[in-house]
Write a protein that holds these residues in place. Structure first.
Motif, PDB file in Angstrom:
ATOM      1  N   ASN A   2       5.791  -3.402  -2.605  1.00  0.00           N
ATOM      2  CA  ASN A   2       6.611  -2.309  -2.122  1.00  0.00           C
ATOM      3  C   ASN A   2       6.639  -2.388  -0.612  1.00  0.00           C
ATOM      4  O   ASN A   2       5.590  -2.495   0.035  1.00  0.00           O
ATOM      5  CB  ASN A   2       6.053  -0.956  -2.581  1.00  0.00           C
ATOM      6  N   TYR A   3       7.828  -2.351  -0.051  1.00  0.00           N
ATOM      7  CA  TYR A   3       7.963  -2.498   1.393  1.00  0.00           C
ATOM      8  C   TYR A   3       7.444  -1.295   2.176  1.00  0.00           C
ATOM      9  O   TYR A   3       7.203  -1.395   3.381  1.00  0.00           O
ATOM     10  CB  TYR A   3       9.441  -2.699   1.770  1.00  0.00           C
ATOM     11  N   LEU A   4       7.264  -0.147   1.507  1.00  0.00           N
ATOM     12  CA  LEU A   4       6.977   1.098   2.214  1.00  0.00           C
ATOM     13  C   LEU A   4       5.781   1.835   1.621  1.00  0.00           C
ATOM     14  O   LEU A   4       5.480   1.682   0.430  1.00  0.00           O
ATOM     15  CB  LEU A   4       8.200   2.030   2.148  1.00  0.00           C
ATOM     16  N   PRO A   5       5.103   2.682   2.414  1.00  0.00           N
ATOM     17  CA  PRO A   5       4.055   3.550   1.863  1.00  0.00           C
ATOM     18  C   PRO A   5       4.681   4.635   0.987  1.00  0.00           C
ATOM     19  O   PRO A   5       5.899   4.825   0.978  1.00  0.00           O
ATOM     20  CB  PRO A   5       3.402   4.151   3.113  1.00  0.00           C
ATOM     21  N   CYS A   6       3.842   5.356   0.255  1.00  0.00           N
ATOM     22  CA  CYS A   6       4.367   6.353  -0.693  1.00  0.00           C
ATOM     23  C   CYS A   6       4.894   7.602  -0.001  1.00  0.00           C
ATOM     24  O   CYS A   6       5.656   8.368  -0.595  1.00  0.00           O
ATOM     25  CB  CYS A   6       3.300   6.721  -1.724  1.00  0.00           C
ATOM     26  N   SER A   7       4.495   7.831   1.238  1.00  0.00           N
ATOM     27  CA  SER A   7       4.969   8.990   1.986  1.00  0.00           C
ATOM     28  C   SER A   7       4.769   8.740   3.477  1.00  0.00           C
ATOM     29  O   SER A   7       4.005   7.850   3.875  1.00  0.00           O
ATOM     30  CB  SER A   7       4.222  10.260   1.577  1.00  0.00           C
ATOM     31  N   VAL A   8       5.457   9.530   4.296  1.00  0.00           N
ATOM     32  CA  VAL A   8       5.271   9.414   5.740  1.00  0.00           C
ATOM     33  C   VAL A   8       3.832   9.732   6.114  1.00  0.00           C
ATOM     34  O   VAL A   8       3.214   9.043   6.940  1.00  0.00           O
ATOM     35  CB  VAL A   8       6.246  10.351   6.482  1.00  0.00           C
ATOM     36  N   GLU A   9       3.274  10.764   5.484  1.00  0.00           N
ATOM     37  CA  GLU A   9       1.893  11.147   5.766  1.00  0.00           C
ATOM     38  C   GLU A   9       0.930  10.009   5.436  1.00  0.00           C
ATOM     39  O   GLU A   9       0.014   9.709   6.215  1.00  0.00           O
ATOM     40  CB  GLU A   9       1.517  12.400   4.978  1.00  0.00           C
ATOM     41  N   ALA A  55      -2.509   5.531   7.311  1.00  0.00           N
ATOM     42  CA  ALA A  55      -2.832   4.099   7.280  1.00  0.00           C
ATOM     43  C   ALA A  55      -2.682   3.446   8.652  1.00  0.00           C
ATOM     44  O   ALA A  55      -2.872   2.234   8.790  1.00  0.00           O
ATOM     45  CB  ALA A  55      -1.940   3.395   6.268  1.00  0.00           C
ATOM     46  N   GLY A  56      -2.311   4.236   9.644  1.00  0.00           N
ATOM     47  CA  GLY A  56      -2.191   3.717  10.999  1.00  0.00           C
ATOM     48  C   GLY A  56      -0.822   3.184  11.367  1.00  0.00           C
ATOM     49  O   GLY A  56      -0.661   2.549  12.409  1.00  0.00           O
ATOM     50  N   LEU A  57       0.177   3.442  10.531  1.00  0.00           N
ATOM     51  CA  LEU A  57       1.525   2.963  10.825  1.00  0.00           C
ATOM     52  C   LEU A  57       2.186   3.863  11.859  1.00  0.00           C
ATOM     53  O   LEU A  57       2.153   5.095  11.727  1.00  0.00           O
ATOM     54  CB  LEU A  57       2.368   2.926   9.544  1.00  0.00           C
ATOM     55  N   ASP A  88      10.692   8.157   5.131  1.00  0.00           N
ATOM     56  CA  ASP A  88      11.298   9.484   5.039  1.00  0.00           C
ATOM     57  C   ASP A  88      12.604   9.435   4.260  1.00  0.00           C
ATOM     58  O   ASP A  88      12.899  10.337   3.469  1.00  0.00           O
ATOM     59  CB  ASP A  88      11.546  10.052   6.437  1.00  0.00           C
ATOM     60  N   TYR A  89      13.384   8.382   4.468  1.00  0.00           N
ATOM     61  CA  TYR A  89      14.672   8.263   3.761  1.00  0.00           C
ATOM     62  C   TYR A  89      14.474   7.934   2.284  1.00  0.00           C
ATOM     63  O   TYR A  89      14.999   8.612   1.401  1.00  0.00           O
ATOM     64  CB  TYR A  89      15.537   7.186   4.425  1.00  0.00           C
ATOM     65  N   TYR A  90      13.712   6.892   2.004  1.00  0.00           N
ATOM     66  CA  TYR A  90      13.613   6.386   0.640  1.00  0.00           C
ATOM     67  C   TYR A  90      12.611   7.127  -0.240  1.00  0.00           C
ATOM     68  O   TYR A  90      12.649   7.001  -1.459  1.00  0.00           O
ATOM     69  CB  TYR A  90      13.246   4.901   0.659  1.00  0.00           C
ATOM     70  N   ARG A  91      11.688   7.870   0.377  1.00  0.00           N
ATOM     71  CA  ARG A  91      10.631   8.515  -0.404  1.00  0.00           C
ATOM     72  C   ARG A  91      10.758  10.041  -0.417  1.00  0.00           C
ATOM     73  O   ARG A  91       9.799  10.750  -0.647  1.00  0.00           O
ATOM     74  CB  ARG A  91       9.258   8.152   0.195  1.00  0.00           C
ATOM     75  N   SER A  92      11.958  10.530  -0.176  1.00  0.00           N
ATOM     76  CA  SER A  92      12.183  11.978  -0.199  1.00  0.00           C
ATOM     77  C   SER A  92      13.563  12.250  -0.796  1.00  0.00           C
ATOM     78  O   SER A  92      14.389  11.328  -0.931  1.00  0.00           O
ATOM     79  CB  SER A  92      12.110  12.553   1.223  1.00  0.00           C
TER      80      SER A  92
END
Length: 308
Positions: A179-186, A191-193, A203-207
């Motif tokens: 998966n290119y992205l974490p599960c949430s912005v938080e 994770a230090g991103l 924010d776009y893809y996970r909301s």
């Protein structure tokens, strides 16, 4: 809007697509048409369709928005392959479909793409002369990104790992889908991103803002080697001659749309080309934020009206 399945005689699977029609559409007349290409890890129901596709249809164009092979509602196995050559071939195949429609003017076909789709559109136009005009919205050269950030700036090491994984899968081992992205912005921040593109993509893809059932944002690791050896802009100085509009935001992020937009604008052989830099806009602002998108469309609609 019509949803269609496209299969050419040389294809083993269907390409799923949506056809958006202009107000007062008359099937007995010939209309200019635009192919809208979705971002990496996206689908036709996201920005390429529900933002740019719908807007261009309202502006008077027939717009075809499709899911890439191996992704979304399109066919092809194994799933989640992001192969640039295949993505470009998909554009050719949906062009084949458009020229069979009696209400499409084959001399007035253009293409627009968002993110990776923007540079796939550019690359396709170099050798697909049925495409008469090209627009890139915050376009990212996926080959360059694959050699850099997506491989940890170690492309040879990544290729070795991909080769080992592909051998394992060929022998019956477990498939690796990243998966290119974490599960949430938080979660990403924890994770230090910190990169604006990664966090705003999340924010776009996970909301509810942009999340769709087919917007997987995933890639089959063993089949990503082809991207590392690909360059969206190869031979642009010679072959990219169609009218070109490049739209980028002025907030650079890790995915590199700002630098890629500047590069292709400088390199393209197009005699008619324009670079639009949307002030105060990031990569993902140009996906769906009303003001940046409106500013982009203020340039995009007249561009296609003039050249198609």
């Amino acid at each position: 809007m019509d949803t269609v399945k496209i299969r050419n005689k040389d294809m083993l699977w269907d390409i799923a697509a949506d056809l958006h029609f202009p107000p007062g559409f008359d099937s007995k007349k010939k209309h200019p048409a635009i192919i809208s290409v979705h971002p990496i890890g996206s689908c036709k129901e996201q920005t390429s369709g529900n933002v740019y596709g719908e807007a261009l249809a309202k502006a008077g164009f027939v717009v075809l928005v499709f899911d890439a092979s191996f992704q979304g509602a399109s066919g092809g196995e194994p799933r989640f392959i992001e192969d640039p050559a295949q993505r470009v071939e998909d554009i050719r195949r949906v062009t084949d479909y458009l020229v069979t429609l009696p209400y499409v003017d084959e001399a007035r076909i253009g293409t627009i793409g968002v993110c990776g789709g923007g540079t796939y559109a550019i690359n396709a136009a170099m050798t697909e002369r049925r495409i008469k005009a090209v627009v890139s919205i915050t376009g990212v050269n996926f080959g360059r990104l694959s050699r850099e950030a997506f491989s940890g700036y170690n492309p040879l090491g990544a290729l070795e790992a991909m080769a080992q994984q592909r051998t394992s899968e060929a022998r019956g081992g477990e498939v690796r889908v990243d998966n290119y992205l974490p599960c949430s912005v938080e979660a990403g921040r924890k994770a230090g991103l910190t990169d604006i593109d990664v966090l705003e993509a999340t924010d776009y893809y996970r909301s509810p803002r942009g999340e769709k059932p087919h917007g997987a944002t995933s890639g089959l690791f063993s089949h990503r080697a082809a991207a590392i050896g690909w360059d969206a802009f190869y031979l642009a100085e010679v072959l990219l001659t169609q009218p070109l509009l490049v739209v980028i935001g002025d907030k650079p992020g890790g995915f590199g749309a700002y630098r890629d937009g500047q590069e292709i604008y400088g390199r393209a052989a197009s005699k008619q080309k324009e670079l639009v830099v949307v002030e105060g806009a990031s990569h993902y602002d140009l996906y769906d934020k009303p003001e940046p998108v409106a500013e982009a469309l203020e340039k995009v609609v007249p561009f296609f009206t003039k050249h198609l």
